[in-house]
Design a protein around this motif. Structure first.
Motif, PDB file in Angstrom:
ATOM      1  N   TYR A  55     -46.427  70.642  29.626  1.00 33.79           N
ATOM      2  CA  TYR A  55     -46.949  70.912  30.155  1.00 33.79           C
ATOM      3  C   TYR A  55     -47.433  70.220  31.868  1.00 33.79           C
ATOM      4  O   TYR A  55     -47.659  70.383  32.576  1.00 33.79           O
ATOM      5  CB  TYR A  55     -47.984  70.702  29.010  1.00 33.79           C
ATOM      6  N   GLU A  56     -46.560  68.703  31.709  1.00 32.99           N
ATOM      7  CA  GLU A  56     -46.875  67.372  32.616  1.00 32.99           C
ATOM      8  C   GLU A  56     -46.170  68.347  33.574  1.00 32.99           C
ATOM      9  O   GLU A  56     -46.258  68.207  34.268  1.00 32.99           O
ATOM     10  CB  GLU A  56     -46.143  66.841  32.087  1.00 32.99           C
ATOM     11  N   SER A  57     -44.618  68.947  33.776  1.00 34.25           N
ATOM     12  CA  SER A  57     -44.001  69.759  34.363  1.00 34.25           C
ATOM     13  C   SER A  57     -44.655  70.833  35.434  1.00 34.25           C
ATOM     14  O   SER A  57     -44.954  70.782  36.877  1.00 34.25           O
ATOM     15  CB  SER A  57     -41.900  69.981  34.295  1.00 34.25           C
ATOM     16  N   HIS A  58     -45.916  71.485  34.510  1.00 37.62           N
ATOM     17  CA  HIS A  58     -46.712  73.018  35.100  1.00 37.62           C
ATOM     18  C   HIS A  58     -47.475  72.146  35.430  1.00 37.62           C
ATOM     19  O   HIS A  58     -47.809  72.885  36.453  1.00 37.62           O
ATOM     20  CB  HIS A  58     -47.263  73.882  34.044  1.00 37.62           C
ATOM     21  N   PHE A  59     -48.105  71.109  35.311  1.00 38.45           N
ATOM     22  CA  PHE A  59     -48.921  70.104  35.973  1.00 38.45           C
ATOM     23  C   PHE A  59     -48.515  69.615  37.354  1.00 38.45           C
ATOM     24  O   PHE A  59     -49.047  70.016  38.420  1.00 38.45           O
ATOM     25  CB  PHE A  59     -50.195  69.030  35.323  1.00 38.45           C
ATOM     26  N   GLN A  60     -47.801  69.208  37.044  1.00 43.98           N
ATOM     27  CA  GLN A  60     -47.408  68.112  38.430  1.00 43.98           C
ATOM     28  C   GLN A  60     -46.823  69.504  39.489  1.00 43.98           C
ATOM     29  O   GLN A  60     -46.348  69.148  40.720  1.00 43.98           O
ATOM     30  CB  GLN A  60     -46.017  67.859  38.049  1.00 43.98           C
ATOM     31  N   TRP A  61     -45.900  71.073  39.181  1.00 36.06           N
ATOM     32  CA  TRP A  61     -45.954  71.767  39.897  1.00 36.06           C
ATOM     33  C   TRP A  61     -47.209  72.314  40.156  1.00 36.06           C
ATOM     34  O   TRP A  61     -46.815  72.730  41.776  1.00 36.06           O
ATOM     35  CB  TRP A  61     -44.766  73.244  39.064  1.00 36.06           C
ATOM     36  N   LEU A  62     -48.124  72.507  39.891  1.00 38.90           N
ATOM     37  CA  LEU A  62     -49.150  73.064  40.079  1.00 38.90           C
ATOM     38  C   LEU A  62     -49.880  72.518  41.464  1.00 38.90           C
ATOM     39  O   LEU A  62     -50.184  72.984  42.435  1.00 38.90           O
ATOM     40  CB  LEU A  62     -49.795  73.534  39.777  1.00 38.90           C
ATOM     41  N   ILE A  63     -49.633  70.749  41.044  1.00 41.31           N
ATOM     42  CA  ILE A  63     -50.195  69.767  42.364  1.00 41.31           C
ATOM     43  C   ILE A  63     -49.287  69.431  43.177  1.00 41.31           C
ATOM     44  O   ILE A  63     -49.730  70.234  44.430  1.00 41.31           O
ATOM     45  CB  ILE A  63     -50.346  68.217  41.337  1.00 41.31           C
ATOM     46  N   ARG A  64     -48.150  69.977  43.357  1.00 40.07           N
ATOM     47  CA  ARG A  64     -46.847  70.371  44.693  1.00 40.07           C
ATOM     48  C   ARG A  64     -47.184  71.338  45.504  1.00 40.07           C
ATOM     49  O   ARG A  64     -46.842  71.863  45.971  1.00 40.07           O
ATOM     50  CB  ARG A  64     -45.403  70.196  44.434  1.00 40.07           C
ATOM     51  N   THR A  65     -47.601  72.415  44.402  1.00 46.05           N
ATOM     52  CA  THR A  65     -47.149  73.352  45.099  1.00 46.05           C
ATOM     53  C   THR A  65     -48.859  73.497  45.947  1.00 46.05           C
ATOM     54  O   THR A  65     -48.651  73.702  46.589  1.00 46.05           O
ATOM     55  CB  THR A  65     -47.904  74.384  43.962  1.00 46.05           C
ATOM     56  N   PHE A  66     -50.205  72.996  45.705  1.00 41.49           N
ATOM     57  CA  PHE A  66     -51.027  73.306  46.291  1.00 41.49           C
ATOM     58  C   PHE A  66     -50.640  71.913  47.284  1.00 41.49           C
ATOM     59  O   PHE A  66     -51.603  72.719  48.230  1.00 41.49           O
ATOM     60  CB  PHE A  66     -52.440  72.305  45.161  1.00 41.49           C
ATOM     61  N   TRP A  67     -50.647  70.834  47.343  1.00 39.79           N
ATOM     62  CA  TRP A  67     -49.980  69.813  48.702  1.00 39.79           C
ATOM     63  C   TRP A  67     -49.049  70.337  49.667  1.00 39.79           C
ATOM     64  O   TRP A  67     -49.397  70.173  50.896  1.00 39.79           O
ATOM     65  CB  TRP A  67     -49.688  68.969  47.966  1.00 39.79           C
ATOM     66  N   PHE A  68     -48.138  71.244  48.881  1.00 41.76           N
ATOM     67  CA  PHE A  68     -46.613  72.050  50.102  1.00 41.76           C
ATOM     68  C   PHE A  68     -48.127  72.940  51.225  1.00 41.76           C
ATOM     69  O   PHE A  68     -47.599  73.096  51.934  1.00 41.76           O
ATOM     70  CB  PHE A  68     -46.057  71.913  49.568  1.00 41.76           C
ATOM     71  N   GLY A  69     -48.414  73.675  50.319  1.00 47.44           N
ATOM     72  CA  GLY A  69     -49.064  74.911  50.519  1.00 47.44           C
ATOM     73  C   GLY A  69     -50.288  74.519  51.495  1.00 47.44           C
ATOM     74  O   GLY A  69     -50.024  75.029  52.739  1.00 47.44           O
ATOM     75  N   LEU A  70     -51.358  73.420  51.270  1.00 48.73           N
ATOM     76  CA  LEU A  70     -52.252  73.014  51.873  1.00 48.73           C
ATOM     77  C   LEU A  70     -51.624  72.506  53.785  1.00 48.73           C
ATOM     78  O   LEU A  70     -51.590  73.120  55.179  1.00 48.73           O
ATOM     79  CB  LEU A  70     -53.385  71.391  51.546  1.00 48.73           C
ATOM     80  N   LEU A  71     -50.029  71.680  53.803  1.00 45.19           N
ATOM     81  CA  LEU A  71     -49.869  71.619  55.076  1.00 45.19           C
ATOM     82  C   LEU A  71     -49.258  72.968  55.521  1.00 45.19           C
ATOM     83  O   LEU A  71     -49.193  73.165  56.522  1.00 45.19           O
ATOM     84  CB  LEU A  71     -48.262  70.356  54.130  1.00 45.19           C
ATOM     85  N   TRP A  72     -49.063  74.080  54.781  1.00 46.20           N
ATOM     86  CA  TRP A  72     -47.399  74.463  55.396  1.00 46.20           C
ATOM     87  C   TRP A  72     -48.912  75.505  55.922  1.00 46.20           C
ATOM     88  O   TRP A  72     -49.071  76.333  56.948  1.00 46.20           O
ATOM     89  CB  TRP A  72     -46.805  75.981  54.145  1.00 46.20           C
ATOM     90  N   PHE A  73     -50.145  75.805  55.007  1.00 45.04           N
ATOM     91  CA  PHE A  73     -51.684  76.403  56.175  1.00 45.04           C
ATOM     92  C   PHE A  73     -51.840  75.456  57.258  1.00 45.04           C
ATOM     93  O   PHE A  73     -52.247  76.701  58.282  1.00 45.04           O
ATOM     94  CB  PHE A  73     -52.597  76.304  54.064  1.00 45.04           C
TER      95      PHE A  73
END
Length: 114
Positions: A55-73
């Motif tokens: 689940y640590e990998s899933h939390f990290q995956w979601l956190i990275r998804t947010f920050w990269f998504g925000l950057l590209w947005f």
């Protein structure tokens, strides 16, 4: 005995929070992104408790998804001034859907997301 019960409870708790975070993230794609912020906060709060688990990998995956998504947005928003941003925005949406689907599939298989 207590340790096994405690570990099972912690795993169930982490599993539920990961699922909630994925659902909030997916809902956030079609709303004002507020659910995505709630998911991000949940991930940051629960990630330390999930250290060393899948689940640590899933939390990290979601956190990275947010920050990269925000950057590209933000990049897409700026590029909308010249018209190219609209295309980038739809590519970003497709990438976010991919990230949520891949994460949920790995989650349903009880595997770390890589």
């Amino acid at each position: 005995m207590f340790q096994e019960t405690h570990n099972t409870h912690a795993e169930d708790s982490n599993r539920l929070v990961v699922l909630v975070a994925y659902v909030l993230g997916a809902i956030g794609l079609f709303t004002a992104f507020v659910p995505i912020l709630i998911a991000l906060i949940l991930c940051y709060i629960k990630r330390p408790e999930a250290a060393g688990t899948i689940y640590e990998s899933h939390f990290q995956w979601l956190i990275r998804t947010f920050w990269f998504g925000l950057l590209w947005f933000v990049v897409a928003l700026v590029l909308m001034l010249i018209g190219v941003g609209f295309l980038l925005y739809w590519v970003l949406c497709a990438w976010l859907v991919y990230r949520f689907v891949k994460g949920l599939l790995r989650f349903s298989e009880r595997k770390a997301v890589v």
